[in-house]
Design a protein around this motif. Sequence first.
Motif: not given
Length: 220
Positions: A38-39, A11-16, A53-56, A212-214
């Motif tokens: 955390s998402g 979201f914007g500059t924040r990577s969920l 999602p933004n990618s994948g 930041s990651a799963l």
Amino acid sequence: MIDLVNLSKSFGTRSLWSNVTTTVNRGEMLALVGPSGSGKSTLLNCIGLLDKPNSGEICHEGKDITRFGRRETRRFRRDVLGYLFQNYALIENATVAANLEVAVKPQRASRKVTGASFAEALERVGLAGRADERVHHLSGGEQQRVALARLIVKQPALVLADEPTGALDHANATAVIGILREMAEGGCAVVIATHDDRVRDRCDAVFSVDGSALVAAHSL
């Protein structure tokens, strides 16, 4: 059942979360855990095609469902997916039976699914004989069990549950998780976003979302 391949969301500059790759199998109950924000719910919503999602890729039976158009999305939600929301998502001024009726797939409706099917579902969730009651007369725990009965009637292949015990007392929370466990053992894939240790401990595997990651799943 569902393959997640290099999913990222920001979201914007924040990577969920980023580079999420895993598989959710039939017959498996999987917990998504992590701190608030955390998402977890966002990941559920992406799988359920309520968000993107933004990618994948999110693949079901070899098809990337993130590329589905409106018609394919409706078909996926109708034929594959069942969603259990924390706020129950019921028609409050309608009867319990009417809320179950909306879960019947058109092809099953054409075969005239009987009230006995509804009665069986209500009995399984501890609401036998209450089909004619109005939903707004029920307690929160009872409403969540109506939502569970709706899933039992629908018989989805994939269930996404967003904090399903968040507003429930211990007895109702135990009943809800017991039914989800039964659905998984019957061959359904169940993914639950939760902060409840009791839910996590009943699952087959746990994914930790750290903001930041799963983080890779571990079996219980």
